[in-house]
Design a protein around this motif. Structure first.
Motif, PDB file in Angstrom:
ATOM      1  N   SER A  66       6.583   2.835   4.303  1.00 49.05           N
ATOM      2  CA  SER A  66       7.697   3.581   4.943  1.00 49.05           C
ATOM      3  C   SER A  66       8.518   4.064   3.951  1.00 49.05           C
ATOM      4  O   SER A  66       8.538   3.684   2.904  1.00 49.05           O
ATOM      5  CB  SER A  66       8.300   2.725   5.902  1.00 49.05           C
ATOM      6  N   ASP A  95       0.740  -1.444  -0.027  1.00 47.33           N
ATOM      7  CA  ASP A  95       0.033   0.239  -0.079  1.00 47.33           C
ATOM      8  C   ASP A  95       0.852   1.533  -0.114  1.00 47.33           C
ATOM      9  O   ASP A  95       1.558   1.600   0.847  1.00 47.33           O
ATOM     10  CB  ASP A  95      -0.800   0.112   1.057  1.00 47.33           C
ATOM     11  N   LYS A  96       0.914   1.919  -1.114  1.00 47.16           N
ATOM     12  CA  LYS A  96       1.916   3.076  -1.297  1.00 47.16           C
ATOM     13  C   LYS A  96       1.402   4.215  -0.275  1.00 47.16           C
ATOM     14  O   LYS A  96       2.563   4.962   0.188  1.00 47.16           O
ATOM     15  CB  LYS A  96       1.462   3.855  -2.669  1.00 47.16           C
ATOM     16  N   LYS A  97       0.240   4.567   0.103  1.00 48.50           N
ATOM     17  CA  LYS A  97      -0.054   5.412   0.927  1.00 48.50           C
ATOM     18  C   LYS A  97       0.545   5.066   2.601  1.00 48.50           C
ATOM     19  O   LYS A  97       0.760   6.184   3.415  1.00 48.50           O
ATOM     20  CB  LYS A  97      -1.872   5.768   1.285  1.00 48.50           C
ATOM     21  N   THR A  98       0.788   3.854   3.000  1.00 48.19           N
ATOM     22  CA  THR A  98       1.231   3.589   4.244  1.00 48.19           C
ATOM     23  C   THR A  98       2.686   3.015   4.246  1.00 48.19           C
ATOM     24  O   THR A  98       3.139   2.869   5.223  1.00 48.19           O
ATOM     25  CB  THR A  98       0.341   2.441   4.914  1.00 48.19           C
TER      26      THR A  98
END
Length: 312
Positions: free
Chosen positions: A214, A209-212
């Protein structure tokens, strides 16, 4: 009494745009290319020797390292470092900065929806245009590098080698390899950016998930996608890379044009000869491309250049 979220009250920094943004893209690209290409100069020296003298340097990459060191000393592995670092600093600025700029132009012209639906074409077109301008800057320095590697006693470094070529053969000699460098670099860069974009898109759509994600995970994604993109780019551009090394090794015969020389070299090489050193180059380009995309991604964050176009 309800507690106040201090972080939420902090002003959101304004996103940079225009010249500020694209100059930072260019600087990040310049540094990433100069560091990676300069750092792998020893591999490039061996690869170029294998292309120019396959009868002597026929023991593979490790054997080639041993041959160069035994014959000329370890310092010979850094031959051409100056023009390599300088040339790819300029090329990286035009390549990465130009790619981001032309992607934006495509969105402005087509509209985001259309550009997104045809993003592979946008990736290919933007990278081809960026590389064309990058090669204008790179070609003279690449010609100097190849001359220094192929003739170790030709000159002592970048400035002396560059000056000697211009004095003895004219400015045109610096661009004798412009055709081959376009033939090599444009498909190389098209494959490099398009494959990397597609691999990143696949990873973020199916695995991460790119949004989460790191910063470390994002760097790992850039590294992995860069390796795959580098392998594809190396295979596609190998024949032209071999021809570029050959045409810059020595000057042509009196009255012999570049096209005539290229045709003659192609006939001499044949298909098999055109792919001499491809294994070594795949290792080199895979490492270079992985390093470039990881450094570029990290530097963009450091420079605050986060306003690029994401078509995926």
């Amino acid at each position: 009494m309800a507690s106040i979220d201090v972080e939420a009250l902090k002003p959101v920094p304004a996103q940079i745009t225009g010249l500020q943004l694209y100059s930072r893209f260019a600087l990040a690209g310049a540094i990433s290319c100069a560091v990676t290409h300069g750092g792998l100069t020893p591999v490039d020296v061996v690869k170029t020797r294998m292309q120019l003298d396959p009868l002597t340097y026929n023991k593979g990459m490790i054997g080639g390292f041993r041959q160069v060191i035994a014959k000329e000393g370890a310092s010979a592995l850094l031959t051409g470092f100056g023009p390599t670092a300088a040339g790819y600093f300029l090329q990286g600025a035009f390549k990465f900065g130009g790619y981001e700029l032309f992607k934006r132009q495509a969105v402005d012209f087509l509209g985001y929806e259309t550009a997104s639906q045809n993003r592979t074409a946008v990736y290919l077109g933007s990278s081809a245009l960026a590389e064309f301008f990058a090669d204008i800057a790179l070609c003279p320095l690449e010609a100097t590098r190849i001359r220094l590697v192929s003739e170790p006693t030709y000159a002592s470094g970048l400035v002396s080698g560059f000056t000697k070529i211009v004095k003895n053969e004219g400015v045109g000699a610096l661009y004798a390899g412009f055709g081959p460098i376009l033939f090599k670099q444009v498909p190389y860069t098209m494959a490099k950016f398009a494959v990397q974009e597609k691999v990143v898109e696949f990873i973020y759509n199916t695995m991460v998930d790119k949004k989460t994600a790191s910063n470390g995970v994002q760097t790992s994604v850039n590294l992995g996608s860069g390796v795959i993109a580098g392998f594809a780019a190396a295979i596609i551009s190998q024949p032209a890379d071999t021809m570029l090394s050959k045409i810059n090794k020595t000057k042509g015969a009196p009255g012999e044009g570049t096209v005539t020389r290229l045709i003659k070299i192609a006939k001499e090489l044949g298909v098999r000869g055109s792919f001499t050193g491809v294994g070594t180059r795949m290792i080199m380009v895979g490492a270079i491309t992985a390093g470039q995309f990881s450094i570029y991604g990290d530097l963009k964050k450091t420079f605050g250049a986060t306003g690029g176009v994401d078509l995926a």
